[in-house]
Enzyme design. Structure first.
Site, PDB file in Angstrom:
ATOM      1  N   ASN A   1       0.851  -1.199   0.000  1.00 24.34           N
ATOM      2  CA  ASN A   1       0.000   0.000   0.000  1.00 24.34           C
ATOM      3  C   ASN A   1       0.883   1.245   0.000  1.00 24.34           C
ATOM      4  O   ASN A   1       2.104   1.141  -0.012  1.00 24.34           O
ATOM      5  CB  ASN A   1      -0.947  -0.028   1.204  1.00 24.34           C
TER       6      ASN A   1
ATOM      7  N   LYS B   1     -14.072   1.252  15.915  1.00 26.40           N
ATOM      8  CA  LYS B   1     -12.834   0.508  15.616  1.00 26.40           C
ATOM      9  C   LYS B   1     -11.992   0.376  16.876  1.00 26.40           C
ATOM     10  O   LYS B   1     -11.394  -0.662  17.132  1.00 26.40           O
ATOM     11  CB  LYS B   1     -12.046   1.215  14.493  1.00 26.40           C
TER      12      LYS B   1
ATOM     13  N   ALA C   1       1.606   1.291  11.637  1.00 21.68           N
ATOM     14  CA  ALA C   1       1.849   0.642  10.339  1.00 21.68           C
ATOM     15  C   ALA C   1       0.548   0.465   9.573  1.00 21.68           C
ATOM     16  O   ALA C   1      -0.523   0.308  10.163  1.00 21.68           O
ATOM     17  CB  ALA C   1       2.500  -0.720  10.569  1.00 21.68           C
TER      18      ALA C   1
ATOM     19  N   PRO D   1      -2.737 -11.707  10.254  1.00 23.97           N
ATOM     20  CA  PRO D   1      -2.976 -11.487  11.681  1.00 23.97           C
ATOM     21  C   PRO D   1      -3.150  -9.989  11.939  1.00 23.97           C
ATOM     22  O   PRO D   1      -2.544  -9.163  11.244  1.00 23.97           O
ATOM     23  CB  PRO D   1      -1.697 -11.994  12.344  1.00 23.97           C
TER      24      PRO D   1
ATOM     25  N   PHE E   1      -4.040   3.304  15.014  1.00 19.96           N
ATOM     26  CA  PHE E   1      -4.401   4.329  14.041  1.00 19.96           C
ATOM     27  C   PHE E   1      -5.638   3.841  13.294  1.00 19.96           C
ATOM     28  O   PHE E   1      -5.879   2.636  13.220  1.00 19.96           O
ATOM     29  CB  PHE E   1      -3.249   4.570  13.055  1.00 19.96           C
TER      30      PHE E   1
HETATM   31  N1  CTP Z   1      -3.563  -3.101  12.054  1.00 22.68           N
HETATM   32  C1  CTP Z   1      -2.745  -4.127  12.493  1.00 22.68           C
HETATM   33  N2  CTP Z   1      -2.751  -5.316  11.837  1.00 22.68           N
HETATM   34  C2  CTP Z   1      -3.547  -5.511  10.773  1.00 22.68           C
HETATM   35  C3  CTP Z   1      -4.389  -4.461  10.313  1.00 22.68           C
HETATM   36  C4  CTP Z   1      -4.360  -3.266  10.975  1.00 22.68           C
HETATM   37  O1  CTP Z   1      -1.997  -3.948  13.463  1.00 22.68           O
HETATM   38  N3  CTP Z   1      -3.547  -6.686  10.149  1.00 22.68           N
HETATM   39  C5  CTP Z   1      -3.568  -1.865  12.824  1.00 22.68           C
HETATM   40  C6  CTP Z   1      -2.992  -0.655  12.117  1.00 22.68           C
HETATM   41  O2  CTP Z   1      -1.615  -0.525  12.416  1.00 22.68           O
HETATM   42  C7  CTP Z   1      -3.807   0.464  12.735  1.00 22.68           C
HETATM   43  C8  CTP Z   1      -5.137  -0.169  13.041  1.00 22.68           C
HETATM   44  O3  CTP Z   1      -4.908  -1.552  13.071  1.00 22.68           O
HETATM   45  O4  CTP Z   1      -3.249   0.863  13.968  1.00 22.68           O
HETATM   46  C9  CTP Z   1      -6.259   0.125  12.118  1.00 22.68           C
HETATM   47  O5  CTP Z   1      -5.874  -0.085  10.796  1.00 22.68           O
HETATM   48  P1  CTP Z   1      -6.936   0.165   9.635  1.00 22.68           P
HETATM   49  O6  CTP Z   1      -6.314  -0.215   8.335  1.00 22.68           O
HETATM   50  O7  CTP Z   1      -7.527   1.544   9.765  1.00 22.68           O
HETATM   51  O8  CTP Z   1      -8.097  -0.805  10.037  1.00 22.68           O
HETATM   52  P2  CTP Z   1      -8.423  -2.274   9.652  1.00 22.68           P
HETATM   53  O9  CTP Z   1      -8.406  -3.132  10.856  1.00 22.68           O
HETATM   54  O10 CTP Z   1      -7.574  -2.730   8.527  1.00 22.68           O
HETATM   55  O11 CTP Z   1      -9.946  -2.124   9.204  1.00 22.68           O
HETATM   56  P3  CTP Z   1     -10.548  -1.549   7.821  1.00 22.68           P
HETATM   57  O12 CTP Z   1      -9.466  -1.735   6.790  1.00 22.68           O
HETATM   58  O13 CTP Z   1     -11.748  -2.381   7.590  1.00 22.68           O
HETATM   59  O14 CTP Z   1     -10.867  -0.111   8.083  1.00 22.68           O
END
Ligand code: CTP
Length: 403
Positions: free
Chosen positions: A209, A337, A273, A303, A323
């Site tokens: 990304n 969230k 991240a 995970p 975040f």
């Molecule tokens: N995060 C994480 N591990 C993942 C996905 C996300 O640790 N596999 C953490 C990111 O570092 C961030 C938070 O979760 O602190 C939220 O990430 P975000 O991308 O906004 O949320 P998602 O859980 O991916 O949900 P969605 O994409 O549906 O908004």
């Protein structure tokens, strides 16, 4: 509160150089020890004698002076300081700093230092707006150099616009602010995740990304700057490793999780991240060839590191910050969230196209806790990081130094 703090003032050759005299006076009133380095051009604007009289120390300026090197080598000059401040910072010295040129004592000291550096730019508005200056400033900011101002107003050259150096009072305040946070997180351990993850499809292709790692790296820098023993687990980025931080480089979400679990226990975890939510169910050992129909990609979930850390039982960091990258309805989406993930705070931001959040230098965030939502103004990512680190220090009841 500046008692026993040693400030190395680097004066370059701009018309605002006279303002450094007032700054030295104010710094000394507050108890700081001030030592000055002058560029050759600076001596056309202020004299070594006046700086020496005000600072109560000798003034340095000639790289090839045997006496100077004998008494105080250029490396020692930076070692002996707690903070370096370039006042005024001309377009020329900013360019030399950005390029790593070391052709006088001032720039040699700036290249040799591992201490915090602040610059107070001062130049004609056209020089300030020139693409070269913009690019140099961007490089310096990436290296965590703090840029103070400039302001806009009437200029000595008769023009009007941005490029006027900030007043000595503002520089003094920035210096005080810097020391306010000194050691606030000493004795605490922090874990920060940053950057994207790369999820392989085959040996040459991957899912990733647009995350630049700027915000996560800035947070690790700010926490370490306040004294926390900091581990940064980062995906591939172009960011420089922050000094004083234990940096662990990974590629995939599963590697990031493993590195984070190995770093526990910590007091603080900040997950900045942009972890890839999915990975290819199977990644091919050999490059997938183009012949035949396009292959279909079957994905499986990665995970969730934030969720795992938030639910780590006895190993759970006392404060877990996540975040939330959202496109529209940021607060409404981030509030649930936070609960879903089980973290204490969520820093929510808008990553819609056109916001410049992913990859850009600024961020406008909302800090969401169990009891409140604070919307912060748009700031540089460094300033967001410092503000967040201060909130964390407050949470751990680590007061700022008395003003
Ligand atoms: N995060 C994480 N591990 C993942 C996905 C996300 O640790 N596999 C953490 C990111 O570092 C961030 C938070 O979760 O602190 C939220 O990430 P975000 O991308 O906004 O949320 P998602 O859980 O991916 O949900 P969605 O994409 O549906 O908004």
């Amino acid at each position: 509160m500046l008692q026993n703090k040693r400030i190395l003032l680097i004066v370059s050759g701009g018309i605002a150089a006279y303002k450094c005299l007032e700054l030295i006076r104010r710094l000394r009133e507050h108890g700081a020890a001030v030592r000055c380095v002058l560029t050759k051009a600076a001596t056309e604007f202020v004299t070594p004698l006046s700086l020496s009289a005000l600072s109560g120390d000798r003034v340095y300026g000639d790289l090839f002076s045997l006496t100077d090197e004998h008494e105080m080598g250029h490396i020692q000059l930076s070692r002996d300081a707690d903070l370096l401040v370039v006042v005024p910072a001309t377009a020329n010295i900013l360019a030399r700093m950005a390029q790593g040129i070391a052709d006088d004592v001032a720039t040699t000291v700036l290249l040799a230092t591992d201490k915090k550096v602040m610059v107070a730019p001062s130049m004609n508005v056209r020089m300030w707006e020139h693409a070269a200056t913009t690019a140099n400033l961007s490089v310096l900011r990436q290296r965590d150099i703090q840029v103070l101002g400039p302001n806009s107003g009437d200029m000595a050259c008769g023009e009007f616009g941005e490029g006027r150096m900030v007043e000595p009072d503002e520089i003094l305040r920035a210096i005080q602010d810097h020391f306010l946070d000194d050691g606030r997180l000493t004795g605490l351990k922090a874990l920060v995740t940053s950057g994207p993850t790369y999820e392989p499809i085959d040996p040459v292709r991957y899912i990733a990304n647009r995350s630049s790692g700027k915000q996560g790296h800035a947070i690790a820098t700010a926490l370490a700057g306040m004294g926390a023993e900091t581990t940064l687990v980062t995906g591939p980025t172009q960011q420089r490793n922050p000094s004083g931080v234990d940096v662990i480089s990974i590629e995939t979400a599963r590697e990031m999780l493993k590195a984070c679990e190995n770093a526990l226990p910590t007091d603080i975890a900040v997950c900045a991240a942009a972890v890839s939510d999915w990975r290819a169910e199977e990644s091919a050992d050999k490059k997938i060839k183009k012949e035949g129909d396009p292959p279909s990609l079957s994905l499986t979930e990665n995970p969730d590191i934030l969720r795992t850390l938030s639910n780590a039982g006895n190993d759970r960091p006392q404060l877990v910050v996540g975040f939330a990258a959202e496109t529209g309805d940021v607060i409404a989406k981030a509030v649930p969230k936070r609960e879903r993930k089980g973290c204490d705070w969520i820093v929510a931001n808008d990553v819609s196209t056109g916001t410049d959040t992913f990859g850009g230098d600024t961020n406008q965030v909302h800090l969401i806790t169990a009891t409140s939502t604070e919307s912060w103004p748009e700031m540089s990512k460094q300033d967001v990081a410092v503000a967040l680190a201060r909130k964390i220090a407050d949470q751990f009841n680590r007061p700022a130094a008395a003003e």
